[in-house]
Design a protein around this motif. Sequence first.
Motif, PDB file in Angstrom:
ATOM      1  N   SER A 121       1.084  -0.960  -0.006  1.00  0.00           N
ATOM      2  CA  SER A 121       0.221  -0.128   0.057  1.00  0.00           C
ATOM      3  C   SER A 121       0.900   0.672  -0.200  1.00  0.00           C
ATOM      4  N   THR A 122       1.611   1.590   1.105  1.00  0.00           N
ATOM      5  CA  THR A 122       3.343   2.322   0.723  1.00  0.00           C
ATOM      6  C   THR A 122       3.542   2.724  -1.180  1.00  0.00           C
ATOM      7  N   LEU A 123       4.233   1.869  -0.926  1.00  0.00           N
ATOM      8  CA  LEU A 123       4.625   1.854  -2.308  1.00  0.00           C
ATOM      9  C   LEU A 123       3.888   2.218  -3.328  1.00  0.00           C
ATOM     10  N   ALA A 124       2.328   1.527  -3.776  1.00  0.00           N
ATOM     11  CA  ALA A 124       1.392   2.106  -4.538  1.00  0.00           C
ATOM     12  C   ALA A 124       1.483   3.664  -4.208  1.00  0.00           C
ATOM     13  N   SER A 125       2.197   4.237  -3.165  1.00  0.00           N
ATOM     14  CA  SER A 125       1.176   5.279  -2.932  1.00  0.00           C
ATOM     15  C   SER A 125       2.575   6.524  -3.683  1.00  0.00           C
ATOM     16  N   LEU A 126       4.042   5.610  -3.392  1.00  0.00           N
ATOM     17  CA  LEU A 126       4.585   5.942  -4.193  1.00  0.00           C
ATOM     18  C   LEU A 126       4.379   6.789  -6.215  1.00  0.00           C
ATOM     19  N   PRO A 127       5.421   7.648  -6.301  1.00  0.00           N
ATOM     20  CA  PRO A 127       5.386   7.156  -7.924  1.00  0.00           C
ATOM     21  C   PRO A 127       6.133   7.439  -8.797  1.00  0.00           C
ATOM     22  N   SER A 128       5.665   6.857 -10.182  1.00  0.00           N
ATOM     23  CA  SER A 128       6.609   6.456 -11.344  1.00  0.00           C
ATOM     24  C   SER A 128       7.644   7.064 -11.646  1.00  0.00           C
ATOM     25  N   PRO A 129       8.782   7.271 -11.983  1.00  0.00           N
ATOM     26  CA  PRO A 129       9.425   7.844 -12.140  1.00  0.00           C
ATOM     27  C   PRO A 129       9.122   9.070 -13.421  1.00  0.00           C
ATOM     28  N   SER A 149      20.266  -7.759 -14.315  1.00  0.00           N
ATOM     29  CA  SER A 149      19.993  -6.940 -13.885  1.00  0.00           C
ATOM     30  C   SER A 149      20.108  -5.720 -14.875  1.00  0.00           C
ATOM     31  N   ALA A 150      20.750  -5.969 -15.871  1.00  0.00           N
ATOM     32  CA  ALA A 150      21.010  -4.880 -17.455  1.00  0.00           C
ATOM     33  C   ALA A 150      19.605  -5.005 -17.265  1.00  0.00           C
ATOM     34  N   GLU A 151      18.641  -5.175 -17.370  1.00  0.00           N
ATOM     35  CA  GLU A 151      17.139  -4.801 -17.388  1.00  0.00           C
ATOM     36  C   GLU A 151      16.206  -4.101 -16.970  1.00  0.00           C
ATOM     37  N   LEU A 152      16.640  -4.157 -15.389  1.00  0.00           N
ATOM     38  CA  LEU A 152      16.191  -3.517 -14.625  1.00  0.00           C
ATOM     39  C   LEU A 152      15.081  -2.078 -14.780  1.00  0.00           C
ATOM     40  N   TYR A 153      15.685  -1.398 -15.846  1.00  0.00           N
ATOM     41  CA  TYR A 153      15.078   0.358 -15.421  1.00  0.00           C
ATOM     42  C   TYR A 153      14.415  -0.274 -16.765  1.00  0.00           C
ATOM     43  N   ASP A 154      13.433  -1.257 -17.707  1.00  0.00           N
ATOM     44  CA  ASP A 154      13.294  -0.639 -18.919  1.00  0.00           C
ATOM     45  C   ASP A 154      12.151  -0.664 -18.829  1.00  0.00           C
ATOM     46  N   ASP A 155      11.370  -1.369 -18.035  1.00  0.00           N
ATOM     47  CA  ASP A 155      10.030  -0.862 -17.310  1.00  0.00           C
ATOM     48  C   ASP A 155       9.159  -0.166 -17.018  1.00  0.00           C
ATOM     49  N   ILE A 156       8.929   1.500 -17.081  1.00  0.00           N
ATOM     50  CA  ILE A 156       9.009   2.209 -16.238  1.00  0.00           C
ATOM     51  C   ILE A 156       7.972   2.157 -15.319  1.00  0.00           C
ATOM     52  N   ASP A 157       6.656   1.003 -15.822  1.00  0.00           N
ATOM     53  CA  ASP A 157       5.468   0.710 -15.372  1.00  0.00           C
ATOM     54  C   ASP A 157       6.172  -0.376 -13.751  1.00  0.00           C
ATOM     55  N   ASP A 158       6.962  -0.513 -13.406  1.00  0.00           N
ATOM     56  CA  ASP A 158       7.712  -1.077 -12.915  1.00  0.00           C
ATOM     57  C   ASP A 158       9.045  -1.055 -11.678  1.00  0.00           C
ATOM     58  N   LEU A 159       9.150   0.808 -12.199  1.00  0.00           N
ATOM     59  CA  LEU A 159      10.295   1.473 -11.415  1.00  0.00           C
ATOM     60  C   LEU A 159       8.985   2.701 -10.486  1.00  0.00           C
ATOM     61  N   VAL A 160       9.612   3.207  -9.330  1.00  0.00           N
ATOM     62  CA  VAL A 160       9.382   4.031  -8.909  1.00  0.00           C
ATOM     63  C   VAL A 160      10.681   4.481  -7.942  1.00  0.00           C
ATOM     64  N   ALA A 161       9.788   5.754  -8.281  1.00  0.00           N
ATOM     65  CA  ALA A 161      10.709   7.198  -7.167  1.00  0.00           C
ATOM     66  C   ALA A 161      10.660   7.165  -6.141  1.00  0.00           C
ATOM     67  N   LEU A 162      11.488   6.731  -4.923  1.00  0.00           N
ATOM     68  CA  LEU A 162      11.489   7.502  -3.902  1.00  0.00           C
ATOM     69  C   LEU A 162      11.417   8.858  -3.572  1.00  0.00           C
ATOM     70  N   ARG A 163      11.485  10.243  -4.428  1.00  0.00           N
ATOM     71  CA  ARG A 163      11.773  11.028  -3.999  1.00  0.00           C
ATOM     72  C   ARG A 163      10.037  11.594  -4.089  1.00  0.00           C
ATOM     73  N   VAL A 164       9.167  11.600  -3.399  1.00  0.00           N
ATOM     74  CA  VAL A 164       6.939  12.136  -3.981  1.00  0.00           C
ATOM     75  C   VAL A 164       7.865  13.842  -3.869  1.00  0.00           C
ATOM     76  N   GLN A 165       7.586  13.926  -5.628  1.00  0.00           N
ATOM     77  CA  GLN A 165       7.796  15.202  -5.573  1.00  0.00           C
ATOM     78  C   GLN A 165       6.362  16.170  -6.261  1.00  0.00           C
ATOM     79  N   GLU A 166       6.459  17.411  -5.631  1.00  0.00           N
ATOM     80  CA  GLU A 166       4.560  18.207  -5.229  1.00  0.00           C
ATOM     81  C   GLU A 166       3.885  18.423  -6.294  1.00  0.00           C
TER      82      GLU A 166
END
Length: 265
Positions: A121-129, A149-166
């Motif tokens: 639930s907490t992770l779902a509230s964090l935005p994608s980059p 690990s080379a494909e870790l950043y390929d799918d933007i929908d499966d990434l999380v940005a820890l800094r929640v922008q206003e």
Amino acid sequence: MSETKVDVESRSHHLSGYPPLAAFIASDRDRTTLIYKRFDDLAARNLLYLQSELAELRSKQCAFDQEDLAADLETKQYARNFADFRRAEKADDQIQKDLWKLMIKIRETLKECREALIFESTLASLPSPSKGNQTASKDDPFPTLGGYSAELYDDIDDLVALRVQEDQDRLTSFAQKHLAFLFSDRKRSGKGIAYASDRAISTFIAWFSTFLAALLLIGAIVVLYMVRSPDWRLGLIAAFTTLFAGSVGLLTNARRAELFAATAA
């Protein structure tokens, strides 16, 4: 003659992998590079497994309850008095010992499941980059990892940005996407990576918004003062009102109710 394998990293004095990747993530003052993999598929499967495990444990609990229903009065007493239940379990009553182990297992699994739900639930509230940050993480010379690990950043929908922008206004989003090159942080830029300062962009947007608001207000007053024709004045009032509403709607993140209120005022 044997071939000698060329060590490109030694020649460039640049070690690829975890060290430069960690340094790159930590170097951003705006913390927009705090991007990590969600592993949503694994998290979903883990929750499904926990649910199924709890369902199995609940069925065993129900089976014990059915046995107690047909048991003697002493056994039924264990189901209503915790102290008697513990005494029977410590007295090596096998059924009560099994029931105690089942209860402990249910407690542990239920705690694990609910903690996982809270984490998700907490992770779902964090935005994608943003798409720009995700694209930058894939372009050379961004320090990449090897293997799976080379494909870790390929799918933007499966990434999380820890800094929640206003909640950004449309003008800020436009400047970050199309005008970032004007706000390059030369002190940090290097090795093929250009940094755009969010602080500089925010300062520019603040000054530009103030200038635009003053221009519309003062311009409307001056023009209406100089124009004498009532028909022209009505047309200019409508034009400036439309410009004001358009600037508020397009350059800010105002809601429709706020837009109507500002225009009416």
